[in-house]
Scaffold this motif. Structure first.
Motif, PDB file in Angstrom:
ATOM      1  N   UNK A 162      39.206  54.248  52.716  1.00 63.13           N
ATOM      2  CA  UNK A 162      38.976  53.076  52.897  1.00 63.13           C
ATOM      3  C   UNK A 162      40.290  52.164  53.262  1.00 63.13           C
ATOM      4  N   UNK A 163      41.417  52.470  52.771  1.00 67.04           N
ATOM      5  CA  UNK A 163      42.511  51.777  53.013  1.00 67.04           C
ATOM      6  C   UNK A 163      43.383  52.543  54.427  1.00 67.04           C
ATOM      7  N   UNK A 221      28.586  57.562  47.443  1.00 69.93           N
ATOM      8  CA  UNK A 221      27.392  56.276  47.455  1.00 69.93           C
ATOM      9  C   UNK A 221      26.804  56.592  48.609  1.00 69.93           C
ATOM     10  N   UNK A 276      28.255  54.546  53.682  1.00 71.84           N
ATOM     11  CA  UNK A 276      28.261  52.897  53.347  1.00 71.84           C
ATOM     12  C   UNK A 276      28.120  52.292  54.789  1.00 71.84           C
ATOM     13  N   UNK A 304      38.014  59.322  49.703  1.00 75.64           N
ATOM     14  CA  UNK A 304      39.122  59.461  48.737  1.00 75.64           C
ATOM     15  C   UNK A 304      39.192  60.824  48.201  1.00 75.64           C
ATOM     16  N   UNK A 359      29.710  42.466  60.383  1.00 76.63           N
ATOM     17  CA  UNK A 359      30.179  43.853  59.800  1.00 76.63           C
ATOM     18  C   UNK A 359      31.714  43.891  59.720  1.00 76.63           C
ATOM     19  N   UNK A 360      32.369  42.903  59.825  1.00 77.19           N
ATOM     20  CA  UNK A 360      33.873  42.991  59.755  1.00 77.19           C
ATOM     21  C   UNK A 360      34.154  41.894  58.575  1.00 77.19           C
ATOM     22  N   UNK A 377      29.435  41.056  50.309  1.00 72.36           N
ATOM     23  CA  UNK A 377      30.167  41.951  49.677  1.00 72.36           C
ATOM     24  C   UNK A 377      31.657  41.385  49.260  1.00 72.36           C
ATOM     25  N   UNK A 385      22.734  46.888  52.642  1.00 74.41           N
ATOM     26  CA  UNK A 385      23.299  45.696  52.225  1.00 74.41           C
ATOM     27  C   UNK A 385      24.114  45.220  53.355  1.00 74.41           C
ATOM     28  N   UNK A 386      24.106  44.005  53.501  1.00 73.64           N
ATOM     29  CA  UNK A 386      25.303  43.335  54.340  1.00 73.64           C
ATOM     30  C   UNK A 386      26.679  43.773  54.137  1.00 73.64           C
ATOM     31  N   UNK A 387      27.223  44.643  54.815  1.00 76.51           N
ATOM     32  CA  UNK A 387      28.627  45.182  54.537  1.00 76.51           C
ATOM     33  C   UNK A 387      29.394  45.674  55.756  1.00 76.51           C
ATOM     34  N   UNK A 388      30.523  45.679  55.815  1.00 79.74           N
ATOM     35  CA  UNK A 388      31.454  46.633  56.728  1.00 79.74           C
ATOM     36  C   UNK A 388      31.267  48.048  56.438  1.00 79.74           C
ATOM     37  N   UNK A 418      25.465  49.563  57.118  1.00 80.23           N
ATOM     38  CA  UNK A 418      24.419  48.681  56.921  1.00 80.23           C
ATOM     39  C   UNK A 418      23.448  49.141  57.954  1.00 80.23           C
ATOM     40  N   UNK A 444      27.350  37.708  55.364  1.00 82.18           N
ATOM     41  CA  UNK A 444      26.425  37.771  56.340  1.00 82.18           C
ATOM     42  C   UNK A 444      26.068  36.723  57.098  1.00 82.18           C
ATOM     43  N   UNK A 503      20.023  48.274  58.133  1.00 80.34           N
ATOM     44  CA  UNK A 503      18.813  47.619  58.282  1.00 80.34           C
ATOM     45  C   UNK A 503      18.295  47.253  59.599  1.00 80.34           C
ATOM     46  N   UNK A 516      32.920  40.024  52.834  1.00 82.90           N
ATOM     47  CA  UNK A 516      32.006  39.861  53.879  1.00 82.90           C
ATOM     48  C   UNK A 516      30.843  38.981  53.508  1.00 82.90           C
ATOM     49  N   UNK A 568      25.655  42.106  47.143  1.00 89.91           N
ATOM     50  CA  UNK A 568      24.316  41.634  46.770  1.00 89.91           C
ATOM     51  C   UNK A 568      23.262  41.441  48.420  1.00 89.91           C
ATOM     52  N   UNK A 569      22.473  40.667  48.131  1.00 92.95           N
ATOM     53  CA  UNK A 569      21.623  40.731  49.584  1.00 92.95           C
ATOM     54  C   UNK A 569      22.476  39.747  50.580  1.00 92.95           C
ATOM     55  N   UNK A 573      18.923  49.539  46.656  1.00 92.91           N
ATOM     56  CA  UNK A 573      19.721  49.280  47.862  1.00 92.91           C
ATOM     57  C   UNK A 573      20.972  50.113  47.772  1.00 92.91           C
ATOM     58  N   UNK A 574      21.419  50.318  46.453  1.00 93.28           N
ATOM     59  CA  UNK A 574      22.680  51.159  46.415  1.00 93.28           C
ATOM     60  C   UNK A 574      22.487  52.320  45.476  1.00 93.28           C
ATOM     61  N   UNK A 601      24.758  53.574  50.663  1.00 93.15           N
ATOM     62  CA  UNK A 601      24.605  52.082  50.482  1.00 93.15           C
ATOM     63  C   UNK A 601      24.452  51.705  52.042  1.00 93.15           C
ATOM     64  N   UNK A 626      17.106  44.504  49.697  1.00 96.04           N
ATOM     65  CA  UNK A 626      17.866  44.525  50.759  1.00 96.04           C
ATOM     66  C   UNK A 626      16.670  44.276  52.090  1.00 96.04           C
TER      67      UNK A 626
END
Lengths: 410, 410
Positions: free
Chosen positions: A297-298, A272, A169, A286, B311-312, B293, A277-280, A171, B304, A173, B302, B289-290, A255-256, A274, A231
């Motif tokens: 993640x945690x 996953x 996961x 897990x 990305x934080x 998240x 998409x804009x994401x950390x 980004x 964008x 792009x 997050x 989504x685009x 996208x995912x 992913x 995306x």
């Protein structure tokens, strides 16, 4: 015949493909004791020169340079090369490895090791026929947290395992679309004409080791599903205008993508992909069983018998001293100077040490084929309404007898 | 014919099933203005008396009590009952709702609303034939964070949506096995004879509202996979001895079930059911989504275009003032005095206000059937190698025209 017999002699490596990734791994190899870089190949002459320069700056003789498209075959045949590492475009990984093993050398490749059923079987059968070994240098299997979890699994902290969730996961792009809105290699290799999970090994590698895939357990089948594809269109339109042709193009990849994998012993895996998409960044990592759960993640853990508050996460910190992986304890200080949080160093080191001792690789040709084939299987599932798709058994039933990976390979 | 026409008149409720959950919801209803409890039914006389007592303590007249197994039919026929709420065992939810609607009254039910295709269609067709409404009182759709996310979705913060992940991840072994190691009702209704996702609505409810299911979008099909079953055996063996018969029993449900759902517009959903493993509670509630998240696991966001560091993750806190749901802004202080983080209050309030204004329910019979049928569909998929299983279209194509849920229903 394997060329080297004296573990005191340096391991002599040829590098095929010294772009950004190949050069970085070359620099990592140069940090190791008892390693010589004796040959470099790339179709871009400047890259070969840059790599030769780096080797010489480290105090080694200038390695022989090659620029022909198939010069990896010449490198494999060199008498002063014990093993070949490749970081070429994806389509060359299998050809380079096959030529290398056929020349009686050990091979190491960036991910994915192969593309599709035919290449996967070619890789496996070449290894079996030549008696040579081929390692997928999956650096994410050497991350500190996933190696600590492996150590915890072996100590039984999670009890009997039931489920893992993992994912690439991230980004990408920015690395898929160039600064004029043009399509870079990632767009072509992953997103334009393909769907499914095009980059599974960072995510599935560590999990496969946790749950003994090809070593007592086996991936049985998967089902995979992709979301709609928005995306890249959104990204190009936003940054280069809605009229840019790449803003209006139809990309095949959703996208995912999410995949469920069933294993022979009933441990399930959610996987996953992913990346659009804009994401950390979050690789999930897990793992859970009858006694507890870890969440990457945690970066927290819960162990029923030892966590102080029922059903409350604990920071992982207090477990590090006891369960940090032996290789991290020993080499952590050096490793963290290299790429990807230090995983590059330990990965390259395991590769080199296996060659030095003529040992099997910790991530061998069966793992390389199994992890890489997910690209093909997920696409098949996505294109057929998420139908179940069986994994080939690349070990041809040897997974039943193969022993779990040793905690320290070399 | 709907019995009530004057919105100034109190809403008169009958309660069927006043065990632990029914009593709690009764107390919640008593906190609302303009609500009278006029009838109570339970097969355990002491529960009826306790409920009557609670009503009288709130200053209302003693409601009529019933203890017969089918007395819910009598309650439905009472002229001083406008609507019936049921918190009986699962197998009675549909029969109570059907009898209620056939008597010309509004119905409200705990989850799941129905069990299997036949009951689901019976519920839908009864509502259509009688012109009455039936609400699934899915309190988790009223949690503060998921309602804020719904509000954010409508403001376009996440752009065009692509994927959600959600799950009922809650260790309920303690409420499944009694203090002598015996099987409680959860064991029978969920784990002993069934597999798949036996409790989907807490998780899928909020997500369905985010992505307009039955209101412009539709669940198309799902694939589902379950891990091996070890959790209950381990729990009984650990707490009541390895020789306890329930430690050696074979439970059909896997410890961790995971489902992928495809929708008509290409938004995908990952749905977990993880209730037999030692773990902290986590309902995931991820939406992306685009443009960004949100992660319920982290309670972070997050976006964008607005998050300060690329990305934080950002804490959700700074968005609460602007995007907190209007109902939470208005009733939050009262709501938090009730169960499940205040969601019980807002859920019961929406139920009552829809009745008062003879409006449609925010979670109507189509949603109730769609969310509840997942139990059946996932089991079918799990038992058939995770094959894709189609959702019935309970709306019979009306989902194409039905308008999105209003942010404030009443």
């Amino acid at each position: 015949m394997f060329a080297m017999s004296n573990p005191e002699r340096p391991v002599r490596l040829g590098f095929v493909g010294v772009g950004s990734r190949g050069t970085s791994m070359l620099q990592t190899a140069l940090m190791l004791e008892g390693v010589e870089i004796t040959a470099i190949s790339d179709i871009v002459p400047e890259r070969v020169e840059r790599a030769q320069q780096l080797v010489m700056e480290s105090g080694q003789p200038k390695p022989k340079g090659f620029t022909g498209e198939e010069d990896y075959k010449k490198i494999a045949d060199l008498t002063n090369v014990d093993a070949v590492f490749t970081a070429t475009p994806w389509s060359l990984h299998t050809p380079v490895m096959v030529a290398t093993m056929k020349a009686g050398k050990y091979g190491g490749t960036e991910m994915p090791a192969c593309d599709g059923y035919e290449e996967a079987w070619e890789l496996v059968e070449t290894a079996e026929q030549t008696g040579m070994h081929c390692m997928l240098l999956e650096n994410y299997a050497y991350m500190r947290n996933v190696m600590m979890v492996l150590n915890m699994v072996r100590h039984g902290l999670f009890g009997e395992l039931t489920h893992c969730e993992t994912g690439y996961q991230h980004d990408v792009r920015y690395a898929t679309i160039g600064d004029q809105g043009e399509l870079l290699w990632r767009a072509h290799e992953r997103y334009l004409h393909h769907t499914g999970n095009r980059y599974p090994t960072h995510a599935i590698g560590p999990v496969s080791q946790w749950i003994d895939i090809n070593r007592g357990n086996k991936f049985e089948y998967l089902v995979s599903m992709s979301s709609r594809s928005l995306g890249l269109n959104h990204y190009v339109a936003k940054n280069y205008g809605a009229d840019h042709p790449n803003a209006k193009r139809q990309y095949k990849a959703g996208d995912v993508n999410c995949t469920l994998i069933q294993t022979a012993n009933g441990i399930t895996v959610t996987l996953y992909y992913d990346s659009l998409s804009p994401r950390p960044v979050d690789f999930i990592y897990r793992i859970q069983g009858t006694k507890g759960i870890y969440s990457g993640t945690l970066d927290k853990i819960y162990l029923e018998d030892t966590s102080p508050v029922p059903h409350q996460w604990e920071d992982i910190e207090k477990y590090v001293e006891e369960y940090d992986h032996p290789l991290w304890k020993k080499y952590g200080d050096i490793a963290v100077q290299t790429g990807h949080g230090g995983s590059d160093y330990l990965c390259m080191r395991d590769f080199v040490e296996a060659i030095r001792h003529q040992a099997a690789f910790p991530i061998d040709v069966y793992d390389a084929a199994t992890w890489s084939i997910i690209t093909k299987l997920t696409e098949e599932s996505v294109l057929n309404k998420s139908k179940p798709v069986d994994f080939p058994d690349f070990t041809r039933s040897k997974w039943r007898e193969r022993k779990p990976l040793p905690i320290v390979n070399s």
